[in-house]
Design an enzyme around this catalytic site. Sequence first.
Site, PDB file in Angstrom:
ATOM      1  N   GLU A 263     -11.949   0.775 -10.918  1.00 24.45           N
ATOM      2  CA  GLU A 263     -12.304   0.558  -9.508  1.00 24.45           C
ATOM      3  C   GLU A 263     -11.326   1.406  -8.704  1.00 24.45           C
ATOM      4  O   GLU A 263     -10.162   1.045  -8.571  1.00 24.45           O
ATOM      5  CB  GLU A 263     -12.110  -0.921  -9.124  1.00 24.45           C
ATOM      6  CG  GLU A 263     -12.901  -1.895  -9.962  1.00 24.45           C
ATOM      7  CD  GLU A 263     -14.344  -2.054  -9.515  1.00 24.45           C
ATOM      8  OE1 GLU A 263     -14.800  -1.281  -8.648  1.00 24.45           O
ATOM      9  OE2 GLU A 263     -15.016  -2.941 -10.049  1.00 24.45           O
ATOM     10  N   CYS A 297     -10.079  -0.401  -0.350  1.00 25.67           N
ATOM     11  CA  CYS A 297     -10.870   0.663  -0.971  1.00 25.67           C
ATOM     12  C   CYS A 297     -12.219   0.775  -0.272  1.00 25.67           C
ATOM     13  O   CYS A 297     -12.737   1.858  -0.082  1.00 25.67           O
ATOM     14  CB  CYS A 297     -11.028   0.375  -2.455  1.00 25.67           C
ATOM     15  SG  CYS A 297     -11.512  -1.304  -2.759  1.00 25.67           S
TER      16      CYS A 297
END
Length: 495
Positions: A263, A297
Site C-alpha cells: 500500500e 496516502c
Amino acid sequence: MENTIEKKKTGLENKSEHSKNGAEEKKTDGDKQKKASIKTINPATNEVVKSFKEMTEQEIESAISRAEKGYQDWKKTSYDQRADLLHKVASLMRKEKDTLAKLITLEMGKLLKESEGEIDLSANIIDYYADNGAKFLADQTLKTEFGEAIVRHSPIGVLLGVQPWNFPFYQVVRFAAPNVMIGNVVLVKHASNVPQCGIAVEQLFKQAGAPEGVYTNLLIPGSKVATLLADKRIKGASLTGSETAGASLAEAAGKNLKKSVLELGGNDAFIVLEDADMDKTVEWAVVGRMNNTGQCCVASKRFIVVEAVADEFLKKFKEKLSALKIGDPMEKDTQLGPLSSEEAAVHLEDQVKRSVAAGAKILLGGKRIDRKGAYMEATILTDIKQDVPAYYEELFGPVASFYRVKDEAAAIELANDSPFGLGGSVFTNDIERGKKVADQIDTGMVFINHPTWTKEDLPFGGTKGSGYGRELSELGIQEFVNKKLIRVSGLSDPF
Ligand code: NAP
C-alpha cells in the site's frame, strides 16, 4: 528496549546547522542516521522525548523463533478463540483511548481529535474481523462432476508487516487483525519515529492474553527489512509506505518467492464538475487535503476543476484554508498542526521551492510557519505544468495543487496522468454522471461527493505505483491464506 529519556533538541545532538524550527536545515548523512534511529521526537517542538535501542541480531533471531513456535500452536486454535483475543484487544484499546490518542499526537503531531478518531476506527476494525472472520474464511464448496471439492482457507505462518507513521494504530490493525484471525502470527516493524505506538499495540495484545509469538513488535530500522525476507520462517510481508520502501520489500520478497502486499503513495485527484454544490464541495476539499495535516496516502492532492466553476472554487478554497487556526495539536481548537517530523517539513518545503522554480505559482502560503516545530503553511500551488515537480510527485502535507481544465474529459485525462493509482473523487449533483467518470479513473478507489473514505467493511488499496493487494473488508482477509483444494472422490480404477 527502552533507553534513556533525553530532553534536548535534535539539532544540538547532530551538531549541524539549525533552522529556527529547532533542527538541522539540510539533508545530510546525519539525516539518514536520524531517520535510521528509533526515537520519539515531538514534531510540535522538535524535541527528542525518548530514544530506543535497535534490537540486536540475537534479539531479532529469538523474536522470529518465538513467532514460529507460537504459530505452531496458534494455527490449531479455533476461530472462537482468536475472536475472543481480538475482542479483548479492541476493548482494551477503547479503554485506553485517551492515553493512546495522546501518544499518537506526541509522536507524529496529528490533531488530538483525529487521534481519538483513529483509535475508535482501529478498535472497530479489530472487532469487525473478530465478528466476521469465521464467515469470510468458511469452506467454499465447489460444484463438481462427481465426488466433493472444497476450498479451505488455511493460515500460512509468520508474516512481517512494515508500517508507516501516519496512522500508527489504524495501519497496524489493518494488517494484524485479519491475519491473527486467519491463524497467522505477525512480526510488526513500525516506523522509527513512532516507537511508543508500536510498543503500545504489542502491549495491548499481551494484556489481552495473546500467547507468546502471536504479535511481536520489532524495534528495527527499515534497512534491516530486506534481509528478514530471506528467513525461511517468514512466509509473507505487507508494507505500507513509500515507493522506495515498497520496491525494496517487493524485490526481497520476489527473490525469496514470498507473497507481498503493498500500500504505497498516491496523488489523488479531486475533480469538480460544473454542476457540483460548490459550498459543500469546498468544505470537503478542505477536509480532503488537510485531514492528518495532509499526510494521508488517499488525501486529495490535485484539485482539478472545470473552467466554468474554477474561479469560484479557488476563491472559496483559499478563504477556508487561510482561516485555519494554527497551533499545538494537543489543543482542541487547533486546525493546522505540525507535520510528522522536521525532515518531512524540510522535504515538503523543498518540493514547493522546486515547483516554483519550474514555473508554478503560489496562491497561498508556500513557506514554513515561523514557530518552533515542523510546521508548514497551508499552501495552494497553481500553474502546474508537466515539468513542475508537483505535477507527478506526491506532496505529503498541507499543499494543494490546483488545475483548471476545459471540461470533464480533460479532467479525467489529467487525473489519469499520474504514476500513482490509489484513490480519487468526483463532485457532481448527477450521481450517474459521477459513476461514469469514476469508471474512467485508473485507481483502486473512487469516491463520489466525498474526498475519501475508509471503514472496516470497505476494501482499500491501489493500482499502478500505489501498490497491489487489498486491506480491510472481506478482501483484506484473503491475502495471506492458503486457499487449499480438498478433493474427495470414490476410489476408482486408474486410467
Ligand atoms: P517510508 O519511509 O517508506 O516508511 C514506511 C515504513 O517503511 C517505515 O516502517 C520505514 O521504516 C520502512 N522502510 C523504510 N525504508 C525501507 C526499506 N528500504 N525497506 C523496507 N522498509 C523500509 O514512508 P514515509 O515516506 O515515511 O511514509 C509516507 C508514505 O507512505 C507516503 O508515500 C504515503 O502515501 C504512504 N502511505 C500509503 C498508505 C496506503 O495505504 N496506500 C498509507 C499510509 C502511507 P523506518 O521508519 O525505520 O525508515
